[in-house]
Design an enzyme around this catalytic site. Sequence first.
Site, PDB file in Angstrom:
ATOM      1  N   ASP A  51       0.923  -2.969   1.289  1.00 31.91           N
ATOM      2  CA  ASP A  51       0.618  -1.971   0.162  1.00 31.91           C
ATOM      3  C   ASP A  51       1.506  -1.697  -0.988  1.00 31.91           C
ATOM      4  O   ASP A  51       2.799  -1.425  -0.460  1.00 31.91           O
ATOM      5  CB  ASP A  51       0.002  -0.769   0.889  1.00 31.91           C
ATOM      6  CG  ASP A  51      -0.468   0.293  -0.163  1.00 31.91           C
ATOM      7  OD1 ASP A  51      -1.689  -0.345  -0.760  1.00 31.91           O
ATOM      8  OD2 ASP A  51      -0.060   1.377  -0.636  1.00 31.91           O
ATOM      9  N   GLU A 110       9.617 -13.180  14.685  1.00 27.90           N
ATOM     10  CA  GLU A 110      10.014 -12.741  16.055  1.00 27.90           C
ATOM     11  C   GLU A 110       8.678 -13.046  16.929  1.00 27.90           C
ATOM     12  O   GLU A 110       9.035 -13.227  18.045  1.00 27.90           O
ATOM     13  CB  GLU A 110      10.320 -11.181  16.211  1.00 27.90           C
ATOM     14  CG  GLU A 110      11.815 -10.731  15.399  1.00 27.90           C
ATOM     15  CD  GLU A 110      12.104  -9.526  15.360  1.00 27.90           C
ATOM     16  OE1 GLU A 110      11.154  -8.523  16.290  1.00 27.90           O
ATOM     17  OE2 GLU A 110      12.531  -8.887  14.735  1.00 27.90           O
TER      18      GLU A 110
HETATM   19  C1  GLC Z   1      -2.947   0.706  -3.197  1.00 26.66           C
HETATM   20  C2  GLC Z   1      -4.117   0.754  -2.163  1.00 26.66           C
HETATM   21  C3  GLC Z   1      -4.836   1.959  -3.081  1.00 26.66           C
HETATM   22  C4  GLC Z   1      -4.030   2.948  -2.818  1.00 26.66           C
HETATM   23  C5  GLC Z   1      -2.584   3.177  -3.213  1.00 26.66           C
HETATM   24  C6  GLC Z   1      -1.538   3.924  -2.920  1.00 26.66           C
HETATM   25  O1  GLC Z   1      -2.962   0.153  -4.274  1.00 26.66           O
HETATM   26  O2  GLC Z   1      -4.764  -0.504  -2.328  1.00 26.66           O
HETATM   27  O3  GLC Z   1      -5.927   2.102  -2.773  1.00 26.66           O
HETATM   28  O4  GLC Z   1      -4.753   4.270  -3.498  1.00 26.66           O
HETATM   29  O5  GLC Z   1      -1.849   1.606  -2.890  1.00 26.66           O
HETATM   30  O6  GLC Z   1      -1.237   3.972  -1.677  1.00 26.66           O
END
Ligand code: GLC
Length: 590
Positions: free
Chosen positions: A247, A299
Amino acid sequence: MITMFPKRAYRILVFAFLLQAIGLAPVFPSPQQTAPATSGKQKAQRNSGDPWWRHAVIYEIYPRSFQDSNGDGIGDLNGITSRVDYLRDLGIDSIWITPIYPSPLVDFGYDVSDYTSIDPLYGTIADFDRLVSEAKKRNIRVIMDFVPNHSSEQHPWFKESRSSRANPKRDWYIWRDGKRPGEPPNNWQSWFGHSAWQFDPATNQYYYHHFYKEQPDLNWRNPEVRKAMYDAMRFWFKRGVAGFRIDAVSRLFEDPDLHDDPIVPGRNAYGDPNILHKYTDNLPEVHEVLREMRRVAEEFPGSRILISEADEPNISELTKMYGKNDEVQLPMDFQVADVNKLSAPDFRRLLDEVENNPAGGQPHYFFSNHDQPRQWDRYGDAVHNDQIAKLMAALLLTPRATPLMYYGEEIGMRTTPPARKEDVQDPIGKIGWPEEKGRDGERTPMQWDNTKNSGFSSAQRTWLPLPPSAAEYNVESESRDPNSILSFYKRVLALRSTEPVLQHGSYVTVDRDNPFVLSFLRKNVGKGNSILVVLNMSGAPQTIKFDLASQGIKESSAKPLIAAPQLGPDATVLAHFTIPAFGVFIGAVH
Ligand code: GLC
């Protein structure tokens, strides 16, 4: 720089190899090695020597909204497990589940309070293991979401960090003094509106949060943070996950000297002055971390993958995410996702750019996800949306790429934003209403059938309402209709897995100057047919004079494999090929 224990990793691999050599199971479950049934499709892939993810179709599941098994109105892991046969029959190879870790759910799971556990709302670790194993029986791999940029403010690490300036975890987050009393350290803004700095009276300093104030940013310059996060990844790899979608990865680092971001004209949906996130986005240090994460993935056996949420502004930034084949294998391509209009020249240019990226990386396309309005209405023209949904399906599933679908796109789910502010769940919508209604519209529950709550849940009230369109657009009714969006997706997915040229063939655009129609070949480099894909992105019929002789095509007609709508026999003569408005044609050429 953190040390990545290369010797230890090497020893583990040698040990696994020795166990295998004497006929015992490998140390870690490998998504590839433990899949029992071997389909023809898998054999073809194994023989090609390609890693599994090169030919996989990945399907994103927003777990709150896929299937509720316990009647609380919110989807859960056992719900997903109860639907694995559907996923197998649809023809996908892997699911990415958005965060299911314990969380106060301020950002619906993207605020993690424990990286190595499951939120009771979704189930238990045992439920998770069962999902992985049931999915594996159907040759479906499980990819988890990983949220490295920030934790929840409720994470024990942050609770310690905020407790005193002398706490050993103080430096795990980004703490700074204000410029002067009552004034944050600089002008950096949160992606979700207003200042990115939150004052904490307990220690009289500000902490940095790129997203909500309940999501403090971890300090990736601290080696202990890196080790803790890599160990969390190992925890899930050992449980057999096939990889992670990472993310907000470009936001991991901030300028240590806290330069102000440049201000540009205008205001955003939250009423703040527009800024360029120059000092908090895409700092070069990000790539050092991606290389370290890749080494962690390696790994483990079975070609584990890393997918980055790479909201990159251009091809050169996107290319950097591949590194020298030592960073992520699949950077999500937001350039292609966000064309936001049916433009053959734009798609042609962007697909070509990624196809020819200097890193030689695998393209990774998607159109919808839990942050983007759904493609049915984003690309639809309000009249031909179902036909355009089929066109978008072909555009996603036939080029040379690893495609990423979003649950419900295969039945033409549409964006259904809340009508009233008091119904909004997503905090973005609460802060930005009415200009920014938040992301609830693309997160509504999956539409399975015509029973109560469309078969999603037995609850009186589901966490988001089922849209009225669910009565017509659902899995059960579309399964009965050979012309439905769902039937079309299934046909294209089946063709993708049975036609070797759709897996291995090169991607070559043809009829390159056409302003309305995107046409390309998946070209067989050896013997056998190639496949011609023709996508009419305009609302009028188009006639094309294909000259494919220079591509080694000798026959004068294409043989239809899938067409929507159906074409008459004369239409597929290459010298005067005729395709209806928003038509899709996938055919064999020799
Ligand atoms: C990313 C996720 C989103 C979230 C953001 C903060 O963009 O896809 O849904 O709100 O990160 O974690």
